[in-house]
Write an enzyme that holds these catalytic residues in place. Structure first.
Site, short mmCIF file in Angstrom:
data_model
loop_
_atom_site.label_atom_id
_atom_site.label_comp_id
_atom_site.label_asym_id
_atom_site.label_seq_id
_atom_site.Cartn_x
_atom_site.Cartn_y
_atom_site.Cartn_z
N ASP A 170 0.83 -1.21 0.00
CA ASP A 170 0.00 0.00 0.00
C ASP A 170 0.86 1.26 0.00
O ASP A 170 2.04 1.23 0.36
CB ASP A 170 -0.93 0.01 1.21
N GLU A 237 0.30 -1.01 5.81
CA GLU A 237 1.33 -0.49 6.70
C GLU A 237 1.10 0.99 6.99
O GLU A 237 1.36 1.46 8.08
CB GLU A 237 2.72 -0.69 6.08
#
Ligand SMILES: *[C@@H]1O[C@H](CO)[C@@H](O)[C@H](O)[C@H]1NC(C)=O
Length: 570
Positions: A170, A237
């Site tokens: 991400d 994250e």
């Protein structure tokens, strides 16, 4: 490594040491007087070990470590130098940047919120780009989008603990109104012949491609690892890690058990940098802790024509002033990896470039001289948050109408905890400040671990929102750190005209997905094997980029690390 004195003290003391420095010094002096404990508070600064340079044994450097399998090493080095390989890996990075796998703070659960579906595209892309890898690894999914790739070694994990490399799929979102500020559109993955531009270029898709490419190169070289190699790619994250980071860690703990992993590599805000006119490879061996504190002040309202002397806004203001007037004190202790970094500077940087005042105090820090530790933190003011718990009042709310006395006011404060402290210590410090103010105004008080009584009209309530203890400090005197250091020496180069690259422990002030992995190994290293001076750090902002020249060599680093870690398997 020396065990810091304050750790021992923390266990015995209910009060935060930060508030009782004077008392503690008094106590320590008393103990010395009674038991004649040989602690030197006044040693001659001229006679310290730092003057001995590299012979002091401080900040030892390991020699460069080359894999035993020269054929494989040669194969990979030749590949990494070839233009065809450059073109291919740059394309792979550009391609993954083109998938805008943004993670949003308000994402619902995976499977319910459709915005997660973009991660199916990321997975498809990785599979299509690395068919050889996927033909040779076992793929597991943790909560759908957490990807775990296991390249099984010939020695069972119970005899040779696996090496684990982490990256996340991400990226932080680019706001629509900011797209125009980018030199090239953030999701074009534009390569201008020198630089690859785009969101995720450094954080963290460059790292992701580098580690999977390293496995691809090793498989294609014909190498068969003894030690199992695991790659794990998170999906969140940048928000919490709860959706992928934690499920990945749970999966690995079920598989390998606590302390079942040899070492973990993850992204770091540190890499090859220059300080004190010296090139350093900064390996983050710890992370600061994290705490969001909420404080709500409630009282009865009423008409503004008949106000109390202090309403909830006034009282909350008093609390904020008290908090800011009583910041946490800083000190440099041997537990803090930044102390090791300063030692490395003192030993290896040109003498004229390293501040004399700092050098003089290092000896006192090493001897657990608390005053010296505080003085050193003080003299390193521009680095102070490496040594000190930071606090930042980020939000304040209160009042709805000009002619009504407000009934509630609230604030949220963000703290980053110094490595020596703990959530409990920080909470106690805050409670003691706020409790006093509650008493002064005759209000009920609920600390972090007491319920906020809804029946109570006049009250101050405190609560913790997100909380994370400071990370355990990874050992720098154990084999995994030596293997990593030797790999760095072998593959990476000093900057500019420096003749050597010094490997040093460092501290990461932010947090990574490794927060979920503490139980899996003591050896967690956050390190990006690139020159961070020229790659700047544009993660999370406009014009994120990575220099192709540096990026294409990252897989050589990770492949060499895997080989070197394999060579120590019996
Ligand atoms: C504190 O105040 C905020 C904002 O008014 C509110 O959303 C929250 O529920 C309150 N928390 C508690 C524990 O009372």
């Amino acid at each position: 490594m020396t065990e810091p004195v304050d750790k021992r003290r923390d266990k015995n003391s209910k009060s935060p040491w930060v508030l009782h420095g004077a008392l503690v010094i008094g106590l320590v002096s008393a103990l010395i007087a009674i038991y004649n404990i040989p602690i030197q508070f006044s040693s001659s600064p001229e006679l310290d070990n730092y003057g001995l340079g590299t012979e002091s044994g401080i900040c030892p450097q390991v020699p460069k470590l080359s894999p035993r399998n020269k054929q494989v090493e040669q194969y990979i080095r030749e590949k990494v130098d070839s233009e065809e390989y450059h073109r291919k890996i740059i394309n792979k990075l550009s391609g993954i940047i083109r998938i805008p796998s943004e993670s949003y703070d308000d994402l619902g659960p995976i499977g319910e919120d459709d915005r997660w579906n973009i991660f199916f595209q990321v997975e498809g892309y990785i599979k299509a780009s690395y068919p050889t890898v996927f033909a040779n690894v076992k793929l597991d999914h943790a909560n759908t989008h957490g990807l775990i790739l296991t390249w099984e070694g010939s020695v069972p994990p119970s005899e040779a603990k696996p090496i684990l490399m982490l990256a996340h799929q991400d990226v932080v979102p680019v706001l629509a109104e900011n797209v125009k500020d980018w030199t090239y559109p953030p999701y074009d993955g534009h390569y201008d012949g020198e630089i690859i531009w785009g969101r995720g270029a450094t954080d963290d898709k460059g790292y992701l491609i580098s580690i999977i490419e390293s496995v691809d190169l090793l498989i294609k070289s014909g190498y068969k690892p003894k030690r199992t190699v695991i790659l794990a790619f998170g999906c969140d994250e940048e928000i919490s890690g709860e959706n992928c980071g934690r499920p990945i860690s749970d999966f690995l703990r079920r598989q390998y058990g606590d302390d079942g992993i040899y070492l973990i590599m993850d992204e770091g805000s540190t890499g090859i940098q220059r300080e004190f006119d010296q090139s350093f490879a900064m390996v983050s061996v710890a992370e600061k802790g994290y705490l969001d504190v909420g404080i709500n002040v409630s009282s009865t309202g009423g008409h503004a024509s008949n106000p109390p002397d202090h309403n909830v806004i006034g009282i909350l203001s008093e609390i904020v002033v008290a908090i800011e007037s009583n910041p946490f004190s800083g000190k440099v202790t041997p537990k803090n990896p930044m102390f090791r970094f300063l030692e490395c500077g003192a030993i290896h940087a040109p003498e004229s470039s390293f501040p004399k005042a700092v050098r003089r105090k290092l000896n006192k820090v090493a001897q657990n001289d608390i005053m010296g530790q505080e003085q050193l933190a003080h003299s390193l003011d521009d680095m102070r948050y490496f040594f000190q718990t930071s606090q930042s009042v980020g939000k304040i709310n209160g009042g709805v109408k000009i002619n009504a006395i407000p009934e509630t006011a609230s604030t949220l404060i963000n703290l980053r905890l110094a490595v020596e402290t703990s959530i409990a210590q920080v909470e106690e410090h805050y409670e003691s400040l706020v409790h006093k103010i509650a008493r002064k105004h005759g209000m009920a008080f609920a600390g972090f671990h007491s319920p906020c009584n809804p029946a109570e009209k006049r009250k101050i309530c405190m609560f913790g929102v997100d909380a994370l203890e400071p990370a355990p400090v990874s050992p720098v005197d154990a084999e995994p750190y030596r293997i990593l250091s030797g790999t760095i020496k072998n593959v990476l180069k000093p900057l500019g005209s420096d003749d050597q690259l010094i490997v040093t422990p460092y501290l990461m002030p932010a947090n990574t997905d490794t927060k979920f992995f503490w139980a899996l190994t003591k050896n967690i290293f956050r390190f990006t094997p690139v020159n961070l001076v020229e790659n700047l750090n544009r993660a999370h902002t406009t014009d994120e980029f990575i220099r192709a020249e540096e990026f294409v060599r990252e897989p050589l680093f990770f492949a060499t690390l895997i080989l070197n870690a394999d060579d120590v398997v019996d």
